[in-house]
Write a protein that holds these residues in place. Structure first.
Motif, PDB file in Angstrom:
ATOM      1  N   ALA A  81      16.592   7.209  -1.345  1.00 36.77           N
ATOM      2  CA  ALA A  81      15.864   8.204  -2.143  1.00 36.77           C
ATOM      3  C   ALA A  81      14.881   7.508  -3.083  1.00 36.77           C
ATOM      4  N   ALA A  82      15.318   6.417  -3.698  1.00 41.92           N
ATOM      5  CA  ALA A  82      14.435   5.670  -4.599  1.00 41.92           C
ATOM      6  C   ALA A  82      13.284   5.034  -3.829  1.00 41.92           C
ATOM      7  N   ALA A  83      13.542   4.518  -2.622  1.00 39.41           N
ATOM      8  CA  ALA A  83      12.472   3.925  -1.811  1.00 39.41           C
ATOM      9  C   ALA A  83      11.446   4.984  -1.417  1.00 39.41           C
ATOM     10  N   ALA A  84      11.922   6.177  -1.073  1.00 37.93           N
ATOM     11  CA  ALA A  84      11.000   7.269  -0.740  1.00 37.93           C
ATOM     12  C   ALA A  84      10.190   7.676  -1.966  1.00 37.93           C
ATOM     13  N   ALA A  85      10.861   7.823  -3.111  1.00 39.01           N
ATOM     14  CA  ALA A  85      10.150   8.162  -4.354  1.00 39.01           C
ATOM     15  C   ALA A  85       9.157   7.065  -4.714  1.00 39.01           C
ATOM     16  N   ASN A  86       9.553   5.815  -4.486  1.00 39.70           N
ATOM     17  CA  ASN A  86       8.685   4.669  -4.733  1.00 39.70           C
ATOM     18  C   ASN A  86       7.418   4.771  -3.881  1.00 39.70           C
ATOM     19  N   GLY A  87       7.599   5.029  -2.596  1.00 36.60           N
ATOM     20  CA  GLY A  87       6.456   5.136  -1.696  1.00 36.60           C
ATOM     21  C   GLY A  87       5.536   6.293  -2.059  1.00 36.60           C
ATOM     22  N   LEU A  88       6.122   7.442  -2.380  1.00 34.76           N
ATOM     23  CA  LEU A  88       5.315   8.605  -2.770  1.00 34.76           C
ATOM     24  C   LEU A  88       4.534   8.342  -4.059  1.00 34.76           C
ATOM     25  N   ALA A  89       5.216   7.776  -5.049  1.00 33.54           N
ATOM     26  CA  ALA A  89       4.552   7.486  -6.313  1.00 33.54           C
ATOM     27  C   ALA A  89       3.457   6.438  -6.134  1.00 33.54           C
ATOM     28  N   MET A  90       3.742   5.423  -5.317  1.00 32.77           N
ATOM     29  CA  MET A  90       2.721   4.400  -5.052  1.00 32.77           C
ATOM     30  C   MET A  90       1.518   4.997  -4.334  1.00 32.77           C
ATOM     31  N   ALA A  91       1.749   5.891  -3.374  1.00 30.75           N
ATOM     32  CA  ALA A  91       0.638   6.534  -2.673  1.00 30.75           C
ATOM     33  C   ALA A  91      -0.192   7.364  -3.648  1.00 30.75           C
ATOM     34  N   LEU A  92       0.489   8.118  -4.498  1.00 28.54           N
ATOM     35  CA  LEU A  92      -0.222   8.937  -5.482  1.00 28.54           C
ATOM     36  C   LEU A  92      -1.063   8.065  -6.414  1.00 28.54           C
ATOM     37  N   LEU A  93      -0.442   6.995  -6.917  1.00 35.72           N
ATOM     38  CA  LEU A  93      -1.139   6.148  -7.874  1.00 35.72           C
ATOM     39  C   LEU A  93      -2.244   5.305  -7.236  1.00 35.72           C
ATOM     40  N   THR A  94      -1.961   4.693  -6.076  1.00 33.64           N
ATOM     41  CA  THR A  94      -2.944   3.774  -5.491  1.00 33.64           C
ATOM     42  C   THR A  94      -4.002   4.490  -4.662  1.00 33.64           C
ATOM     43  N   ARG A  95      -3.598   5.498  -3.902  1.00 30.77           N
ATOM     44  CA  ARG A  95      -4.567   6.196  -3.042  1.00 30.77           C
ATOM     45  C   ARG A  95      -5.231   7.348  -3.781  1.00 30.77           C
ATOM     46  N   GLY A  96      -4.403   8.108  -4.509  1.00 28.43           N
ATOM     47  CA  GLY A  96      -4.934   9.282  -5.197  1.00 28.43           C
ATOM     48  C   GLY A  96      -5.659   8.958  -6.483  1.00 28.43           C
ATOM     49  N   LEU A  97      -5.039   8.162  -7.334  1.00 29.28           N
ATOM     50  CA  LEU A  97      -5.608   7.872  -8.647  1.00 29.28           C
ATOM     51  C   LEU A  97      -6.320   6.524  -8.717  1.00 29.28           C
ATOM     52  N   ARG A  98      -6.260   5.752  -7.620  1.00 28.42           N
ATOM     53  CA  ARG A  98      -6.933   4.454  -7.529  1.00 28.42           C
ATOM     54  C   ARG A  98      -6.466   3.440  -8.581  1.00 28.42           C
ATOM     55  N   VAL A  99      -5.194   3.519  -8.928  1.00 27.62           N
ATOM     56  CA  VAL A  99      -4.609   2.525  -9.835  1.00 27.62           C
ATOM     57  C   VAL A  99      -4.379   1.254  -9.012  1.00 27.62           C
ATOM     58  N   PRO A 100      -4.695   0.076  -9.534  1.00 31.48           N
ATOM     59  CA  PRO A 100      -4.418  -1.170  -8.804  1.00 31.48           C
ATOM     60  C   PRO A 100      -2.929  -1.253  -8.424  1.00 31.48           C
ATOM     61  N   TRP A 101      -2.661  -1.777  -7.230  1.00 31.54           N
ATOM     62  CA  TRP A 101      -1.308  -1.705  -6.690  1.00 31.54           C
ATOM     63  C   TRP A 101      -0.261  -2.395  -7.550  1.00 31.54           C
ATOM     64  N   LEU A 102      -0.565  -3.504  -8.161  1.00 28.78           N
ATOM     65  CA  LEU A 102       0.438  -4.192  -8.973  1.00 28.78           C
ATOM     66  C   LEU A 102       0.755  -3.399 -10.240  1.00 28.78           C
ATOM     67  N   ALA A 103      -0.264  -2.866 -10.893  1.00 27.69           N
ATOM     68  CA  ALA A 103      -0.032  -2.036 -12.085  1.00 27.69           C
ATOM     69  C   ALA A 103       0.752  -0.780 -11.715  1.00 27.69           C
ATOM     70  N   ALA A 104       0.420  -0.185 -10.583  1.00 24.91           N
ATOM     71  CA  ALA A 104       1.140   1.003 -10.128  1.00 24.91           C
ATOM     72  C   ALA A 104       2.611   0.679  -9.891  1.00 24.91           C
ATOM     73  N   GLN A 105       2.866  -0.465  -9.259  1.00 15.76           N
ATOM     74  CA  GLN A 105       4.251  -0.827  -8.961  1.00 15.76           C
ATOM     75  C   GLN A 105       5.057  -1.079 -10.227  1.00 15.76           C
ATOM     76  N   VAL A 106       4.454  -1.667 -11.227  1.00 16.10           N
ATOM     77  CA  VAL A 106       5.154  -1.893 -12.499  1.00 16.10           C
ATOM     78  C   VAL A 106       5.549  -0.548 -13.122  1.00 16.10           C
ATOM     79  N   LEU A 107       4.645   0.409 -13.121  1.00 17.64           N
ATOM     80  CA  LEU A 107       4.956   1.742 -13.666  1.00 17.64           C
ATOM     81  C   LEU A 107       6.083   2.412 -12.891  1.00 17.64           C
ATOM     82  N   VAL A 108       5.995   2.369 -11.577  1.00 13.33           N
ATOM     83  CA  VAL A 108       7.005   3.011 -10.730  1.00 13.33           C
ATOM     84  C   VAL A 108       8.359   2.321 -10.903  1.00 13.33           C
ATOM     85  N   THR A 109       8.361   1.010 -10.992  1.00 12.52           N
ATOM     86  CA  THR A 109       9.612   0.266 -11.172  1.00 12.52           C
ATOM     87  C   THR A 109      10.306   0.666 -12.471  1.00 12.52           C
ATOM     88  N   ALA A 110       9.557   0.787 -13.541  1.00 15.25           N
ATOM     89  CA  ALA A 110      10.142   1.159 -14.836  1.00 15.25           C
ATOM     90  C   ALA A 110      10.782   2.540 -14.771  1.00 15.25           C
TER      91      ALA A 110
END
Length: 130
Positions: A81-110
Motif C-alpha cells: 500500500a505504501a509503495a502504491a501511495a509512493n508511486g502515485l504521489a511521485m507521479a503527481l509531484l514529478t509529472r503533474g507538478l513538475r517537482v524535481p524527483w529527488l525533492a519529491a521523494q524526500v517529501l513523500v518519504t517523510a
C-alpha cells in the motif's frame, strides 16, 4: 501505546527506516540515472527493496518481535500500500507538478514514514493482538 514508549519507538523506527530508505534511494537513483525507468516507477521498485530491509530491522529492533508469518504478511500489505501511495504521489509531484524527483521523494518519504509507523505499530507488530 503509552506516550513514554511511542517517541523512543518512533525514533528507532525512523533509524531503521533510514537504512531501508538508503536502499530505496540507491535503487531509485540507479534506475533513473541509467534511464531504465521513470522516477515514479523506479521509486516503487526502490520502495519494495526498502520495505524488505525495514521489515527485518523493525521486527527485531523497533518492535522486538520475531519475524512471524502474520507480521510478515501484514507488513507486506502495508508495504505494498505504501509503495502504491509512493508511486502515485511521485507521479503527481514529478509529472503533474513538475517537482524535481529527488525533492519529491524526500517529501513523500517523510509523509509515508509517519503513516507506516502508525499502521505497523497498531496492526503489524501490535503487542496485544485481539
Amino acid at each position: 501505546m503509552p506516550e513514554h514508549v511511542a517517541l523512543p519507538r518512533f525514533v528507532l523506527y525512523a533509524a531503521a527506516g533510514a537504512v531501508g530508505t538508503a536502499g530505496h534511494y540507491a535503487v531509485l537513483a540507479a534506475l533513473v540515472w541509467a534511464a531504465w525507468l521513470a522516477p515514479d516507477l523506479a521509486s516503487m521498485c526502490g520502495a519494495l527493496v526498502g520495505a524488505g530491509i525495514n521489515f527485518l530491522l523493525n521486527a527485531r529492533l523497533t518492535f522486538r518481535r520475531r519475524a512471524t508469518l502474520t507480521a510478515a504478511w501484514r507488513f507486506g500489505v502495508t508495504a505494498l500500500a505504501a509503495a502504491a501511495a509512493n508511486g502515485l504521489a511521485m507521479a503527481l509531484l514529478t509529472r503533474g507538478l513538475r517537482v524535481p524527483w529527488l525533492a519529491a521523494q524526500v517529501l513523500v518519504t517523510a509523509l509515508l514514514l509517519t503513516l507506516t509507523f502508525l499502521v505497523n505499530s497498531r496492526w503489524t507488530f501490535r503487542s496485544n493482538p485481539r
